[in-house]
Design an enzyme around this catalytic site. Structure first.
Site, PDB file in Angstrom:
ATOM      1  N   GLN A 138      -5.125  -1.476  10.229  1.00 30.58           N
ATOM      2  CA  GLN A 138      -4.616  -2.847   9.736  1.00 30.58           C
ATOM      3  C   GLN A 138      -5.128  -3.774  10.376  1.00 30.58           C
ATOM      4  O   GLN A 138      -4.908  -4.098  11.740  1.00 30.58           O
ATOM      5  CB  GLN A 138      -3.172  -2.695   9.222  1.00 30.58           C
ATOM      6  CG  GLN A 138      -2.774  -4.131   8.511  1.00 30.58           C
ATOM      7  CD  GLN A 138      -3.395  -4.377   7.081  1.00 30.58           C
ATOM      8  OE1 GLN A 138      -3.466  -3.289   6.648  1.00 30.58           O
ATOM      9  NE2 GLN A 138      -3.615  -5.642   6.838  1.00 30.58           N
TER      10      GLN A 138
ATOM     11  N   ASP B 212     -11.565   2.085   4.356  1.00 27.70           N
ATOM     12  CA  ASP B 212     -11.764   0.382   4.312  1.00 27.70           C
ATOM     13  C   ASP B 212     -13.197   0.110   3.943  1.00 27.70           C
ATOM     14  O   ASP B 212     -13.586  -0.892   3.780  1.00 27.70           O
ATOM     15  CB  ASP B 212     -11.146  -0.063   5.544  1.00 27.70           C
ATOM     16  CG  ASP B 212      -9.953  -0.680   5.410  1.00 27.70           C
ATOM     17  OD1 ASP B 212      -9.717  -1.424   4.397  1.00 27.70           O
ATOM     18  OD2 ASP B 212      -9.125  -0.488   6.524  1.00 27.70           O
TER      19      ASP B 212
ATOM     20  N   LYS C  88       0.884  -1.092  -0.142  1.00 23.32           N
ATOM     21  CA  LYS C  88       0.168   0.218   0.109  1.00 23.32           C
ATOM     22  C   LYS C  88       0.914   1.256  -0.030  1.00 23.32           C
ATOM     23  O   LYS C  88       0.614   2.319  -0.757  1.00 23.32           O
ATOM     24  CB  LYS C  88      -0.843  -0.017   1.177  1.00 23.32           C
ATOM     25  CG  LYS C  88      -1.859  -1.202   1.052  1.00 23.32           C
ATOM     26  CD  LYS C  88      -2.947  -1.173   2.334  1.00 23.32           C
ATOM     27  CE  LYS C  88      -3.387  -1.988   2.887  1.00 23.32           C
ATOM     28  NZ  LYS C  88      -4.316  -2.265   3.917  1.00 23.32           N
TER      29      LYS C  88
END
Ligand code: GUN
Length: 266
Positions: free
Chosen positions: A89, A112, A45
């Site tokens: 995460q 997300d 990412k």
């Protein structure tokens, strides 16, 4: 078009778009684990951000971070106008409640798409749908089978396929062997996300024109493997590595641009 070609095309468009922006999008990634897959994912990412001119920042916290500490960091990022969006995460260590964390992230910054009020969808299912659209797969009326019922992939995937007017079935670890074989044999599109190496193999029958989207990743001494054995007798099968992982990464950037454009009225 291969997944790599699709990603390269979209990334070039995004890079050109970001080049024209005075204020660059700013994404923060919080990582509170030592997970090997997460490390690879976070590295990817940050590499994407760097390539595309996006300001990507990693905040790595020790594994014994308390829930309170993480919530207070989230609160400060929610209120930091310079931060357009952020992710925490997954997975998180045991002392931290994942659901509580997901709900603490402001829906406006939730790149997300995990918050119940987020207007965006989680990156993996959205990335898969975007790719199928790019491939001009006509989804309406197809028998879609989702194998696995996780909150990050299986459940939101089923919801998005339903929105595309597929006939959606979800199967999982408690599905009988006979039913599993039946549903697989009747599926036009199979999305599998269970993390069991080569669960799909020649012992199952597939429709000739079936599409297999392989979300699984497992690792052994020979490297990374998917949930489906390579080269099954179907029309299209996404590879591992170099498949859904790349779609997920692209989707995160797509979601970030959506958030940025909304914030700055573009
Ligand atoms: N862990 C595995 N996939 C994801 C994802 O899409 N987002 C976050 N935050 N964590 C993950």
């Amino acid at each position: 078009m291969t997944i790599k070609e699709y990603i390269a095309t979209r990334k070039l468009e995004i890079k050109n778009y970001v080049e024209g922006l005075n204020v660059k999008p700013h994404l923060v990634i919080i990582q509170v684990n030592e997970d090997v897959a997460s490390n690879a994912y976070v590295k990817g990412k940050l590499k994407d951000c760097n390539e595309l001119g996006i300001n990507g920042e990693l905040i790595k916290l020790p594994i014994d971070t308390t829930e309170e500490k993480l919530l207070s960091l989230i609160d400060s990022l929610n209120n930091d106008d310079k931060v357009d969006a952020f992710i925490v995460q997954m997975p998180l260590p045991k002392q931290i409640n994942e659901e509580k964390i997901k709900q603490a992230i402001s829906p406006e910054k939730d790149v997300d798409g995990f918050h119940p009020l987020s207007e965006l969808n989680p990156c993996t299912p959205q990335g898969i749908i975007d790719y199928l659209h790019a491939e001009e797969v006509k989804l309406q009326g197809l028998n879609a089978l989702v194998i696995g019922r996780s909150n990050i992939v299986g459940k939101p995937m089923a919801k998005l396929l339903l929105k595309e007017n597929c006939n959606v079935t979800i199967v999982h670890s408690k599905t009988s062997k006979e039913d599993m074989a039946f549903y697989i044999a009747h599926a036009d599109i199979i999305v599998i996300a269970i993390g069991k190496q080569f669960f799909l193999d020649e012992k199952y029958q597939y429709k000739e024109n079936a599409i297999i989207i392989d979300v699984g990743i497992s690792r052994d001494e020979n490297g990374l493997h998917g949930d489906a054995k390579p080269n099954l007798p179907v029309k299209l099968q996404t590879p591992v590595p170099g498949g859904v992982g790349l779609l997920t990464r692209l989707s995160l950037i797509e979601n970030l641009i959506k958030i940025y454009n909304k914030k700055y009225n573009k």
